[in-house]
Design a protein around this motif. Structure first.
Motif, short mmCIF file in Angstrom:
data_model
loop_
_atom_site.label_atom_id
_atom_site.label_comp_id
_atom_site.label_asym_id
_atom_site.label_seq_id
_atom_site.Cartn_x
_atom_site.Cartn_y
_atom_site.Cartn_z
N ASN A 17 0.83 -1.21 0.00
CA ASN A 17 0.00 0.00 0.00
C ASN A 17 0.86 1.26 0.00
O ASN A 17 2.05 1.23 0.30
CB ASN A 17 -0.92 0.01 1.22
CG ASN A 17 -2.08 -0.95 1.08
OD1 ASN A 17 -2.35 -1.47 -0.01
ND2 ASN A 17 -2.78 -1.21 2.17
N ASP A 18 0.19 2.39 -0.31
CA ASP A 18 0.79 3.72 -0.21
C ASP A 18 0.11 4.45 0.93
O ASP A 18 -1.12 4.44 1.03
CB ASP A 18 0.57 4.51 -1.51
CG ASP A 18 1.13 3.82 -2.73
OD1 ASP A 18 0.68 4.16 -3.85
OD2 ASP A 18 2.01 2.96 -2.58
N LYS A 19 0.92 5.08 1.78
CA LYS A 19 0.34 5.79 2.92
C LYS A 19 1.10 7.10 3.16
O LYS A 19 2.24 7.27 2.74
CB LYS A 19 0.44 4.95 4.20
CG LYS A 19 -0.48 3.75 4.22
CD LYS A 19 -1.94 4.17 4.29
CE LYS A 19 -2.85 2.95 4.27
NZ LYS A 19 -4.28 3.34 4.21
N SER A 20 0.43 8.00 3.88
CA SER A 20 1.04 9.27 4.26
C SER A 20 0.90 9.50 5.75
O SER A 20 -0.10 9.12 6.37
CB SER A 20 0.38 10.43 3.52
OG SER A 20 0.66 10.38 2.15
N ARG A 63 11.22 5.23 -2.17
CA ARG A 63 9.79 5.04 -1.92
C ARG A 63 9.28 6.05 -0.89
O ARG A 63 8.08 6.25 -0.75
CB ARG A 63 9.51 3.62 -1.40
CG ARG A 63 9.89 2.51 -2.36
CD ARG A 63 9.58 1.14 -1.79
NE ARG A 63 10.39 0.82 -0.61
CZ ARG A 63 9.94 0.88 0.63
NH1 ARG A 63 8.69 1.24 0.90
NH2 ARG A 63 10.73 0.55 1.64
N SER A 65 9.04 9.87 0.39
CA SER A 65 9.20 11.23 -0.12
C SER A 65 8.52 12.23 0.81
O SER A 65 7.36 12.03 1.21
CB SER A 65 8.62 11.36 -1.54
OG SER A 65 7.27 10.94 -1.55
N HIS A 77 5.31 10.72 2.68
CA HIS A 77 4.56 9.80 1.84
C HIS A 77 5.42 8.58 1.55
O HIS A 77 6.61 8.71 1.25
CB HIS A 77 4.18 10.49 0.53
CG HIS A 77 3.20 9.69 -0.27
ND1 HIS A 77 1.88 9.58 0.06
CD2 HIS A 77 3.39 8.91 -1.36
CE1 HIS A 77 1.27 8.79 -0.80
NE2 HIS A 77 2.16 8.37 -1.68
N ILE A 78 4.79 7.42 1.69
CA ILE A 78 5.52 6.17 1.50
C ILE A 78 4.80 5.32 0.45
O ILE A 78 3.60 5.01 0.62
CB ILE A 78 5.65 5.35 2.81
CG1 ILE A 78 6.02 6.25 3.99
CG2 ILE A 78 6.69 4.25 2.64
CD1 ILE A 78 5.87 5.59 5.34
N ASN A 79 5.49 4.97 -0.60
CA ASN A 79 4.93 4.11 -1.64
C ASN A 79 5.32 2.66 -1.42
O ASN A 79 6.39 2.36 -0.87
CB ASN A 79 5.45 4.54 -3.02
CG ASN A 79 4.87 5.86 -3.46
OD1 ASN A 79 3.73 6.21 -3.14
ND2 ASN A 79 5.67 6.63 -4.18
N SER A 80 4.45 1.76 -1.87
CA SER A 80 4.77 0.33 -1.89
C SER A 80 5.37 -0.14 -0.58
O SER A 80 6.51 -0.63 -0.52
CB SER A 80 5.74 0.02 -3.05
OG SER A 80 5.20 0.43 -4.27
#
Lengths: 113, 112
Positions: A17-20, A63, A65, A77-80
């Protein structure tokens, strides 16, 4: 009033998932930071950011940012998401001059399942 | 952290003095800090010392800096059970954004 606040306090999510995570400071500081604290309580800088420059710790995967909509906010923000991303993430802020004391938020405990 | 080292555990009796030690490797450090982290909480700044100082005292806290040996210590007088926490030392260097390098933290346990 809370000086440095973070939301959410706890975040549980699935791998991929992507989360912030959001961070806000009301101290009028110019510089904000993100730190990661692992399960052994070891703290490591991830980013520092002011309106002039972003300094990225070279060990941080791309991943991750930081995103700053304005001087008072620095979101992460974190991807994957991966299992190894599970940790407590702390936001901090400082004046950027003088003693440059950093004030920390309460932390966000991220658990990746 | 690989540049800042602390012993992991310290136990003291209530009322005794606690001394938490820290060694660092970067001689260009400008400020050195002590932070306290209680269980489930964020980091609370306790005190800091500028690198050209030898000692700083703030109520029950005394910070000693030996710049030659790159050794920093935090002494807590009359230690109380509420002092039980993890104590981190951290160093920062001169620069446009002073990122902190933390030690591994010392878990202080105060016994009744």
């Amino acid at each position: 009033d809370t000086a440095v606040s973070q939301t959410p306090k706890y975040l549980v999510t699935q791998m991929g998932n992507d989360k912030s995570i959001k961070c806000e400071q009301n101290l009028g500081h110019d510089t904000m930071y993100w730190y990661k604290q692992d399960s052994k309580k070891f703290l490591k800088i991830m980013f520092s950011y002011n309106n002039k420059e972003l300094i990225i710790n070279e060990t941080v995967p791309n991943r991750f940012s930081p995103k700053s909509p304005d001087k008072a906010h620095l979101n992460l923000h974190i991807n994957s998401l991966e299992l190894g991303d599970s940790a407590v993430y702390f936001c901090a802020s400082s004046q950027g001059s003088g003693t440059d004391t950093q004030y920390f938020g309460p932390g966000t405990r991220l658990t990746v399942l | 952290g690989e540049d800042v080292e602390q012993s992991l555990f310290l136990s003291v009796r209530e009322g005794d003095s606690s001394v938490i030690n820290c060694t660092y490797t970067d001689s260009s450090s400008t400020y050195l800090y002590w932070y306290k982290q209680e269980p489930g909480a964020g980091l609370q700044l306790l005190t800091y010392i500028f690198s050209n100082m030898d000692m700083k005292q703030d109520q029950r806290l005394t910070v000693l800096l030996n710049k030659k040996d790159k050794h920093l210590s935090l002494r807590i007088a009359d230690t109380q059970t509420g002092d039980s926490a993890i104590y981190f030392c951290a160093e920062s260097m001169e620069g446009s954004a002073r990122q902190l390098t933390f030690g591994s933290g010392t878990q202080l346990t105060v016994l009744p």
